[in-house]
Design a protein around this motif. Structure first.
Motif, short mmCIF file in Angstrom:
data_model
loop_
_atom_site.label_atom_id
_atom_site.label_comp_id
_atom_site.label_asym_id
_atom_site.label_seq_id
_atom_site.Cartn_x
_atom_site.Cartn_y
_atom_site.Cartn_z
N PHE A 27 -11.15 -14.95 -19.13
CA PHE A 27 -11.24 -15.85 -20.27
C PHE A 27 -11.82 -15.16 -21.50
N TRP A 28 -12.87 -14.37 -21.32
CA TRP A 28 -13.43 -13.66 -22.48
C TRP A 28 -12.39 -12.71 -23.07
N GLY A 29 -11.67 -12.01 -22.22
CA GLY A 29 -10.64 -11.10 -22.71
C GLY A 29 -9.52 -11.82 -23.42
N ALA A 30 -9.07 -12.94 -22.84
CA ALA A 30 -7.98 -13.72 -23.46
C ALA A 30 -8.42 -14.31 -24.79
N LEU A 31 -9.66 -14.79 -24.85
CA LEU A 31 -10.17 -15.34 -26.10
C LEU A 31 -10.31 -14.24 -27.16
N ALA A 32 -10.72 -13.05 -26.73
CA ALA A 32 -10.79 -11.93 -27.68
C ALA A 32 -9.40 -11.58 -28.19
N GLY A 33 -8.40 -11.60 -27.30
CA GLY A 33 -7.04 -11.32 -27.72
C GLY A 33 -6.54 -12.34 -28.72
N GLN A 34 -6.86 -13.59 -28.48
CA GLN A 34 -6.48 -14.66 -29.41
C GLN A 34 -7.15 -14.45 -30.76
N ARG A 35 -8.42 -14.14 -30.74
CA ARG A 35 -9.18 -13.95 -31.98
C ARG A 35 -8.64 -12.76 -32.78
N LYS A 36 -8.25 -11.70 -32.08
CA LYS A 36 -7.78 -10.49 -32.73
C LYS A 36 -6.30 -10.53 -33.07
N GLY A 37 -5.62 -11.59 -32.63
CA GLY A 37 -4.18 -11.69 -32.89
C GLY A 37 -3.36 -10.70 -32.11
N LEU A 38 -3.80 -10.33 -30.92
CA LEU A 38 -3.08 -9.36 -30.11
C LEU A 38 -2.03 -10.04 -29.25
N LYS A 39 -0.91 -9.37 -29.06
CA LYS A 39 0.14 -9.87 -28.19
C LYS A 39 -0.04 -9.22 -26.82
N TYR A 40 -0.37 -10.03 -25.83
CA TYR A 40 -0.61 -9.51 -24.49
C TYR A 40 0.05 -10.43 -23.48
N ASP A 41 0.20 -9.93 -22.26
CA ASP A 41 0.79 -10.71 -21.18
C ASP A 41 -0.36 -11.36 -20.38
N PRO A 42 -0.52 -12.68 -20.46
CA PRO A 42 -1.64 -13.33 -19.75
C PRO A 42 -1.62 -13.08 -18.25
N GLU A 43 -0.45 -13.00 -17.66
CA GLU A 43 -0.35 -12.79 -16.22
C GLU A 43 -0.86 -11.40 -15.83
N LEU A 44 -0.52 -10.40 -16.64
CA LEU A 44 -1.01 -9.05 -16.37
C LEU A 44 -2.52 -8.97 -16.60
N LEU A 45 -2.99 -9.58 -17.67
CA LEU A 45 -4.43 -9.57 -17.94
C LEU A 45 -5.20 -10.28 -16.83
N TYR A 46 -4.66 -11.40 -16.37
CA TYR A 46 -5.32 -12.15 -15.29
C TYR A 46 -5.37 -11.32 -14.01
N PHE A 67 -0.10 -4.75 -4.92
CA PHE A 67 0.24 -6.16 -5.03
C PHE A 67 1.41 -6.37 -6.00
N LEU A 68 1.32 -5.76 -7.17
CA LEU A 68 2.37 -5.94 -8.18
C LEU A 68 3.69 -5.33 -7.74
N GLN A 69 3.63 -4.20 -7.07
CA GLN A 69 4.87 -3.58 -6.56
C GLN A 69 5.55 -4.50 -5.56
N SER A 70 4.76 -5.20 -4.75
CA SER A 70 5.34 -6.10 -3.76
C SER A 70 6.00 -7.31 -4.41
N HIS A 71 5.70 -7.53 -5.70
CA HIS A 71 6.32 -8.64 -6.43
C HIS A 71 7.39 -8.16 -7.41
N ARG A 96 6.15 -0.03 -15.83
CA ARG A 96 5.35 0.08 -17.05
C ARG A 96 4.23 -0.95 -17.06
N ASP A 97 4.54 -2.15 -16.61
CA ASP A 97 3.52 -3.20 -16.56
C ASP A 97 2.48 -2.91 -15.47
N ILE A 98 2.94 -2.35 -14.36
CA ILE A 98 2.01 -1.97 -13.30
C ILE A 98 1.05 -0.90 -13.81
N ASP A 99 1.58 0.04 -14.59
CA ASP A 99 0.73 1.10 -15.14
C ASP A 99 -0.34 0.52 -16.07
N LYS A 100 0.01 -0.51 -16.82
CA LYS A 100 -0.98 -1.15 -17.70
C LYS A 100 -2.13 -1.72 -16.88
#
Length: 218
Positions: free
Chosen positions: A39-58, A90-94, A99-103
């Motif tokens: 939540f802190w990271g997502a709120l920081a992203g919102q505040r900074k106007g960053l485009k991020y993938d919530p599922e990857l961040l979570y 986990f991500l590979q199994s899905h 590129r997203d796994i590397d992030k």
């Protein structure tokens, strides 16, 4: 469920599986810490106007401390790498794109390494933002009172948080103190183990020069 300012845990099958896995492996202390970090990271992203993938961040936030759990008590890797590897598997199994796994892998692996993540992809930078806010209050003043109160009520820190989180970090790394060299975790080991000695980079250079001189003299 929206917690605050439109930020919520992703409502997807994969995110629910992440929650279930981490809930089973982590204590309430680490589980709540990991969720707050999201939540802190997502709120920081919102505040900074960053485009991020919530599922990857979570996913990154929830797996970032898995390496401290009982499942990795025999590992000699950095606990961050254990968590990054677990998230990658986990991500590979899905079938997630490499590129997203590397992030996610990089976000977890570097979350205790200062000065680098903020120059990388948003998911990487925001995980460190979230963890830093939750553990040491980095950027505390940039969150509103409502944001801080709402997140902590939903996922409580509990009493004596500072001592319990330090001990959780220590318990997950005391069997591999050498792996903490060069990160903030070295301070944890030194704080909890009075017999621990930091490796000194300058001393290592001097020792290396001595070896080179011995080789030249032989």
């Amino acid at each position: 469920m929206i917690i605050t300012d439109g930020i919520k845990i992703p409502d997807s099958k994969m995110a629910r599986e992440v929650t279930q896995i981490v809930r089973l492996m982590e204590s309430d202390l680490l589980f709540n810490h990991s969720t707050r970090a999201y939540f802190w990271g997502a709120l920081a992203g919102q505040r900074k106007g960053l485009k991020y993938d919530p599922e990857l961040l979570y996913t990154a936030a929830m797996f970032h401390d898995i390496g401290l759990t009982q499942s990795f008590r025999e590992s000699q890797l950095r606990f961050e790498v254990d968590g990054a590897n677990a998230a990658r598997d986990f991500l590979q199994s899905h079938g997630i794109a490499e590129r997203d796994i590397d992030k996610v892998w990089t976000a977890i692996a570097l979350h205790t390494t200062l000065g680098i993540p903020e120059h990388m992809d948003p998911e990487i930078a925001l995980l460190q933002d979230g963890v830093g806010m939750d553990v040491v209050g980095l950027g505390y003043e940039k969150y509103t009172d409502n944001q801080r109160d709402t997140v902590v009520v939903a996922y409580p820190r509990g009493r004596d948080f500072e001592h319990r989180i330090i001990d959780a970090f220590y318990q997950g790394q005391k069997h591999r103190p050498a792996s903490t060299y060069g990160t903030v975790n070295e301070d944890v080991i030194a704080y909890k183990d009075k017999n621990f000695h930091h490796r000194n980079f300058c001393s290592m250079i001097s020792a290396s020069l001595c070896m080179h001189r011995d080789h030249q003299d032989s």
